[in-house]
Design a protein around this motif. Structure first.
Motif, short mmCIF file in Angstrom:
data_model
loop_
_atom_site.label_atom_id
_atom_site.label_comp_id
_atom_site.label_asym_id
_atom_site.label_seq_id
_atom_site.Cartn_x
_atom_site.Cartn_y
_atom_site.Cartn_z
N HIS A 58 0.81 -1.22 0.00
CA HIS A 58 0.00 0.00 0.00
C HIS A 58 0.84 1.27 0.00
O HIS A 58 0.35 2.34 -0.32
CB HIS A 58 -0.92 0.02 1.22
CG HIS A 58 -1.77 -1.20 1.35
ND1 HIS A 58 -2.91 -1.39 0.60
CD2 HIS A 58 -1.65 -2.31 2.11
CE1 HIS A 58 -3.45 -2.55 0.91
NE2 HIS A 58 -2.70 -3.13 1.82
N PRO A 116 -3.76 -5.79 7.25
CA PRO A 116 -5.10 -5.86 7.85
C PRO A 116 -5.65 -7.27 7.83
O PRO A 116 -5.53 -7.99 6.83
CB PRO A 116 -5.93 -4.93 6.96
CG PRO A 116 -5.23 -4.93 5.65
CD PRO A 116 -3.77 -5.10 5.95
N ARG A 119 -11.86 -5.67 9.41
CA ARG A 119 -12.31 -4.28 9.53
C ARG A 119 -12.69 -4.01 10.97
O ARG A 119 -13.10 -4.91 11.71
CB ARG A 119 -13.52 -4.04 8.63
CG ARG A 119 -13.21 -4.06 7.13
CD ARG A 119 -14.49 -3.91 6.33
NE ARG A 119 -15.34 -5.09 6.46
CZ ARG A 119 -16.67 -5.08 6.31
NH1 ARG A 119 -17.30 -3.94 6.07
NH2 ARG A 119 -17.35 -6.20 6.42
N LEU A 125 -9.30 -0.49 10.53
CA LEU A 125 -8.82 -1.83 10.23
C LEU A 125 -8.06 -2.35 11.45
O LEU A 125 -7.56 -1.58 12.27
CB LEU A 125 -7.89 -1.82 9.00
CG LEU A 125 -8.51 -1.47 7.65
CD1 LEU A 125 -7.43 -1.34 6.59
CD2 LEU A 125 -9.52 -2.53 7.23
N LEU A 137 -10.08 3.59 3.59
CA LEU A 137 -10.48 2.21 3.27
C LEU A 137 -10.62 2.02 1.77
O LEU A 137 -11.12 2.89 1.06
CB LEU A 137 -11.79 1.88 3.98
CG LEU A 137 -11.73 1.84 5.51
CD1 LEU A 137 -13.06 1.37 6.07
CD2 LEU A 137 -10.62 0.91 5.98
N GLU A 140 -11.30 -3.32 -1.65
CA GLU A 140 -10.83 -4.70 -1.51
C GLU A 140 -10.99 -5.23 -0.10
O GLU A 140 -10.95 -6.44 0.13
CB GLU A 140 -9.36 -4.78 -1.92
CG GLU A 140 -8.43 -3.96 -1.06
CD GLU A 140 -7.03 -3.89 -1.63
OE1 GLU A 140 -6.27 -4.88 -1.48
OE2 GLU A 140 -6.68 -2.86 -2.23
N TYR A 141 -11.18 -4.33 0.87
CA TYR A 141 -11.31 -4.79 2.25
C TYR A 141 -12.75 -5.02 2.67
O TYR A 141 -13.01 -5.36 3.83
CB TYR A 141 -10.63 -3.79 3.20
CG TYR A 141 -9.15 -3.72 2.95
CD1 TYR A 141 -8.36 -4.87 3.04
CD2 TYR A 141 -8.54 -2.53 2.58
CE1 TYR A 141 -7.01 -4.83 2.78
CE2 TYR A 141 -7.19 -2.48 2.32
CZ TYR A 141 -6.43 -3.63 2.42
OH TYR A 141 -5.09 -3.60 2.16
N LEU A 144 -13.30 -8.47 4.20
CA LEU A 144 -12.76 -8.82 5.51
C LEU A 144 -13.87 -8.85 6.55
O LEU A 144 -14.85 -8.11 6.44
CB LEU A 144 -11.71 -7.80 5.94
CG LEU A 144 -10.37 -7.80 5.20
CD1 LEU A 144 -9.50 -6.65 5.69
CD2 LEU A 144 -9.65 -9.12 5.37
#
Length: 250
Positions: A58, A116, A119, A125, A137, A140-141, A144
């Protein structure tokens, strides 16, 4: 030559020997000081390069290096690496940073990026240690699991999620969310969209009873179920998506 003259001559020799030694010492100290000063100035030049290492997904290493370099206002040996490290970890995606001086004058930074695993609420996260961090955010998360509760209970909530998820996996279900209220009550969200209100007492026995009722009576209508309240001694209360009322099951 008399004995007194011999003693006087020896005394003069010792005096001049001392003078010569002290003179040479002063000269050597002066030369050493000059050399040490030149060496210090060679070591303590302005930083010419900032190198960033460590696997990242990231973080843009070039951007991190440029941001750090822009804030360097002292030569290499006068930099406070602790202050620079603290400045780096202000980035929510940086879990840790190690800084080291290199020559020719350069700073080497080894980053450990946050990973991560869940969430936290709607905006945060969690990493594998249960630490909350707050980046922007990304879509793609969304897959989670979503956990929430008191901030000091993150590790407990994560462990409870893993334990309960194993229980539900055996029944072909997966937890997508787990919430712990301040007073200790648990609420679960399943991958089929069902919300399970479990309360705070006898959590595991209640959930085992829910799974039995679900397999025997509810699985065929799972798509219509919005919520199941299992805080009852006998049976459960089901809220249906197409209806506003509740129907007791079991």
């Amino acid at each position: 030559m008399s004995q007194s003259q011999t003693a006087e001559t020896q005394g003069l020799d010792r005096y001049w020997s001392t003078v010569v030694v002290l003179t040479l010492l002063v000269v050597f100290l002066g030369i050493g000081s000059s050399v040490a000063g030149e060496f210090w100035r060679w070591l303590n030049r302005p930083v010419e390069e900032v190198r960033v290492a460590g696997p990242t997904r990231h973080l843009d290493k070039v951007a991190v290096a440029e941001r750090l370099a822009a804030g360097l206002d002292k030569p290499l040996l006068q930099l406070d690496l602790t202050v620079l490290q603290q400045r780096l970890v202000e980035d929510p995606w940086i879990h840790s940073a190690r800084l080291k001086r290199e020559w020719p004058p350069a700073l080497e930074v080894v980053l450990e990026e946050e990973v991560p695993v869940a969430r936290w609420g709607d905006k945060g996260l969690l990493n594998h240690q249960g630490d909350i961090f707050w980046p922007s955010l990304k879509p793609e998360y969304a897959s989670l699991p979503r956990l929430s509760g008191p901030a000091h209970e993150t590790v407990r909530i994560m462990q409870q999620y893993h334990d309960l998820n194993r229980m539900f996996s055996a029944a072909g279900l997966r937890l997508t969310g787990l919430m712990l209220e301040t007073r200790g009550a648990w609420t679960l969200e399943l991958d089929n969209g069902i919300r399970v209100v479990a309360g705070r007492e006898e959590l595991v026995p209640r959930l085992k009873r829910f799974l039995q009722i679900y397999r025997e009576r509810l699985v065929a209508d799972a798509a219509r179920i919005q919520q199941v309240d299992i805080r009852y001694t006998n049976g459960v209360a089901v809220s249906w998506r197409a209806e506003t009322g509740q129907e007791n099951a079991g």
